[in-house]
Design an enzyme around this catalytic site. Structure first.
Site, PDB file in Angstrom:
ATOM      1  N   ASP A   1      39.081  -8.467 -47.105  1.00 42.61           N
ATOM      2  CA  ASP A   1      39.558  -9.153 -48.324  1.00 42.61           C
ATOM      3  C   ASP A   1      41.043  -8.937 -48.515  1.00 42.61           C
ATOM      4  OD1 ASP A   1      39.850 -10.388 -50.756  1.00 42.61           O
ATOM      5  OD2 ASP A   1      38.759  -8.875 -51.882  1.00 42.61           O
TER       6      ASP A   1
ATOM      7  N   ASP B   1      38.804 -17.024 -48.118  1.00 39.60           N
ATOM      8  CA  ASP B   1      38.910 -15.678 -48.664  1.00 39.60           C
ATOM      9  C   ASP B   1      37.641 -14.900 -48.292  1.00 39.60           C
ATOM     10  OD1 ASP B   1      39.529 -13.459 -50.151  1.00 39.60           O
ATOM     11  OD2 ASP B   1      39.521 -14.466 -52.099  1.00 39.60           O
TER      12      ASP B   1
ATOM     13  N   GLU C   1      46.815 -12.588 -55.628  1.00 38.03           N
ATOM     14  CA  GLU C   1      45.460 -13.106 -55.882  1.00 38.03           C
ATOM     15  C   GLU C   1      44.651 -12.075 -56.640  1.00 38.03           C
ATOM     16  OE1 GLU C   1      41.134 -14.048 -55.097  1.00 38.03           O
ATOM     17  OE2 GLU C   1      42.225 -12.207 -54.823  1.00 38.03           O
ATOM     18  N   GLU C   2      44.775 -10.827 -56.230  1.00 37.51           N
ATOM     19  CA  GLU C   2      43.945  -9.760 -56.816  1.00 37.51           C
ATOM     20  C   GLU C   2      44.328  -9.437 -58.261  1.00 37.51           C
ATOM     21  OE1 GLU C   2      41.330  -9.017 -55.495  1.00 37.51           O
ATOM     22  OE2 GLU C   2      41.467  -8.948 -53.321  1.00 37.51           O
TER      23      GLU C   2
ATOM     24  N   HIS D   1      36.786  -4.139 -52.185  1.00 33.18           N
ATOM     25  CA  HIS D   1      37.810  -3.536 -53.049  1.00 33.18           C
ATOM     26  C   HIS D   1      37.852  -2.009 -52.958  1.00 33.18           C
ATOM     27  CE1 HIS D   1      38.441  -7.341 -55.708  1.00 33.18           C
ATOM     28  NE2 HIS D   1      38.866  -7.463 -54.476  1.00 33.18           N
TER      29      HIS D   1
ATOM     30  N   HIS E   1      44.809 -15.238 -49.140  1.00 34.70           N
ATOM     31  CA  HIS E   1      45.770 -14.401 -49.869  1.00 34.70           C
ATOM     32  C   HIS E   1      46.256 -13.222 -49.043  1.00 34.70           C
ATOM     33  CE1 HIS E   1      42.911 -11.241 -51.410  1.00 34.70           C
ATOM     34  NE2 HIS E   1      42.051 -12.223 -51.489  1.00 34.70           N
TER      35      HIS E   1
HETATM   36 ZN   LIG Z   1      40.032 -12.007 -51.919  1.00 31.23          ZN
END
Ligand SMILES: [Zn+2]
Ligand SMILES: *[C@@H]1O[C@H](CO)[C@@H](O)[C@H](O)[C@H]1NC(C)=O
Ligand SMILES: *[C@@H]1O[C@H](CO)[C@@H](O)[C@H](O)[C@H]1NC(C)=O
Ligand SMILES: *[C@@H]1O[C@H](CO)[C@@H](O)[C@H](O)[C@H]1NC(C)=O
Ligand SMILES: *[C@@H]1O[C@H](CO)[C@@H](O)[C@H](O)[C@H]1NC(C)=O
Length: 507
Positions: free
Chosen positions: A292, A353, A324-325, A447, A280
């Site tokens: 990520d 991922d 994606e998130e 994140h 992604h």
């Molecule tokens: Zn991811």
């Protein structure tokens, strides 16, 4: 109470330049030939793997971090969240790197509308207490007028999956609903339809409850998740007939922006038998997303680049998914709009991922033919065999819908992939298997703002990119021994069992 910083919403349309737009599914008349007659050697796994270098990968990571910084003006920190300058430039970067490869690939974009939610402020008071675990669900609408609502709490019957579970007096009140069976979105919708002004869904298992309402519905009401522990005394009071006067407040927005997937496909290779691979392109709003999924996106870019030294027998299709998130939006959209005939041409989908978590484990999705489309297990075993042949340890992790493979396996396409770990905790045993530190998250910057260049373990990233190259080379050269596709099939079997859709719990 949860305080979110007020981010400026960016309405910028994230599409790469219009001249790059091409038809979406790459019609076969554009494909020149299926048997290669040119001068390049047929792709071979060892030589493709040998072309992967840490230096190339980190050069790309540096470029991506600079790109993430272009969002600073609006977000005050680097990010590549959809709708941001950082994401727009990520797409441009992928497009321009592919353009350099001449006519080896056909390039296409797939714009789609993406629903995005942001919570700016929230507060929940139950009787006289402010529960610590109260957390607004993702994609929750605000409370009326973005103001606090003052109302009594009303206990909903069973698990609140039927309209009849909602007593009449829930109208104008706050619905208190137990987790279970149906989705959080369905509960919020039923509460709204019954006239509730807000809803609280409490956990039936240990721990807090943060999830998503999913696709917005006009009947959704402002909805919190709450831990079972903090809910228990409240449930007792309500059952005893006590009044629990409460305050619910959510200031949030849910809006739709335009973003785009990027799909490329080799011009050469049998277009009716494609190996598809994806990562992604977006990050969360809190950080630059270098692990990520900068790591997976750049791995694909590097493998796509090195593949051009070879000819392929089967078509190879790479995807950079957007959104994606926000809940696997890009890959969902892609598979949902795939005609059956096109679905059948995809022999398998491989998801990449998070390839280099700093406290990594070599994780293989435990995809089996018993519960996933036939072929998923053969793919799982390809990863296992490769790690084993290199004398490396690996672990199996659940194949439970947390990344972009989800739509594929729900629609009959075999899938699988590898990862290196997110917010999970490394065990003592895994410390012996992989090094790193037991008791810490696999990715302590998952994140967060610190998901920057320093947040990628070079060894893990290199090893996994070699494995990605192996997976691509293997199927680009031959599907011998790999099961034929079964018919495209509807999702229901998987849907009922899936707990996650992307990073969010849905039920
Ligand atoms: Zn991811
Ligand atoms: C998204 O794209 C569509 C079609 O191109 C356009 O009509 C719409 O206004 C765009 N929406 C936003 C928020 O830019
Ligand atoms: C992998 O999945 C199968 C079911 O499909 C299950 O029987 C097995 O225990 C799983 N293995 C691990 C290590 O989770
Ligand atoms: C694999 O794990 C074992 C412990 O289970 C450990 O002794 C061994 O060194 C590990 N191998 C590698 C290559 O790290
Ligand atoms: C990457 O992980 C390996 C194994 O845990 C470790 O030896 C190495 O120091 C790590 N590299 C970095 C840059 O952290």
């Amino acid at each position: 109470m949860i305080g979110f910083s007020r981010l400026s919403l960016i309405a910028a349309v994230a599409t790469v330049s219009a001249q790059l737009q091409q038809p979406l599914f790459i019609p076969s008349e554009h494909v020149l030939e299926t048997e290669h007659t040119g001068s390049k050697p047929l792709v071979d796994t060892e030589s493709l793997q040998a072309r992967i270098t840490t230096e190339n990968l980190f050069k790309r990571a540096d470029a991506l971090y600079d790109i993430a910084k272009s969002s600073e003006e609006h977000f005050n920190h680097p990010t590549r969240v959809i709708g941001s300058e950082g994401h727009r430039k990520t797409l441009e970067y992928v497009a321009s790197e592919i353009e350099k490869l001449g006519d080896y690939y056909k390039f296409s974009t797939q714009p789609f509308p993406a629903v995005m939610g942001q919570v700016f402020q929230s507060r929940l008071v139950l009787g006289h207490s402010v529960p610590e675990s109260a957390y607004p669900m993702s994609l929750t609408p605000p409370t009326s007028g973005k103001e606090p609502v003052y109302a009594d709490l009303v206990l909903v019957g069973n698990v609140g999956c039927e309209a009849s579970d909602y007593p009449e007096d829930v109208s104008g009140k706050i619905a208190f609903i137990r987790r279970g069976t149906c989705s959080f979105g369905a509960k919020s919708e039923l509460a709204g339809a019954a006239g509730a002004v807000a809803a609280v869904i409490y956990n039936s298992e240990a721990g807090g409850l943060s999830g998503t309402l999913g696709t917005p519905s006009p009947n959704h009401v402002a909805t919190f998740g709450l831990s079972g522990k903090e809910a228990e005394p409240v449930v007792e009071k309500l059952k005893a007939g006590d009044v629990v006067d409460s305050i619910a407040f959510i200031d949030s927005v849910v809006n739709t922006i335009n973003t785009t997937n990027i799909i490329i496909q080799t011009v050469e290779g049998d277009p009716d038998n494609c190996v598809m691979v994806g990562g992604h392109s977006d990050s969360v709003s809190d950080g630059p997303g270098i692990n990520d999924d900068g790591s997976g996106s750049l791995t694909l870019l590097e493998v796509a680049t090195q593949l051009t030294h070879y000819s392929v027998k089967n078509c190879v299709r790479f995807a950079w998914w957007a959104g994606e998130e926000e809940g696997l939006l890009g890959s969902d959209y892609y598979v949902a709009t795939l005609p059956d005939e096109e679905n059948m041409k995809i022999r398998l989908f491989m998801d990449y991922d998070m390839m280099g978590s700093p406290n990594f484990a070599y994780q293989v999705y435990n995809a089996t033919n018993a519960v996933n489309p036939t072929g998923s297990e053969q793919l799982r075993d390809l990863y296992v065999d490769w790690y084993t042949s290199k004398g490396l340890n690996y672990t199996f992790i659940p194949f439970d819908g947390r990344s972009d493979y989800d739509a594929f396996i729900r629609n009959g396409i075999p899938g699988g992939g590898i990862a290196t770990g997110a917010e999970g905790i490394k065990t003592k045993e895994e410390e012996l298997m992989f090094g790193g530190k037991a008791g810490d998250w696999y990715d302590p910057c998952y994140h967060q703002l610190c998901d920057d260049i320093g947040n990628v373990n070079a060894t893990a990233w290199l090893v996994n990119t070699q494995l990605v190259a192996h997976s691509v080379a293997t199927f680009a050269a031959s599907f011998e021994g790999f099961p034929k596709r079964e018919a495209a099939k509807a999702a229901s079997v998987y849907e009922e069992e899936t707990l996650y859709h992307g990073r969010y719990l849905v039920r």
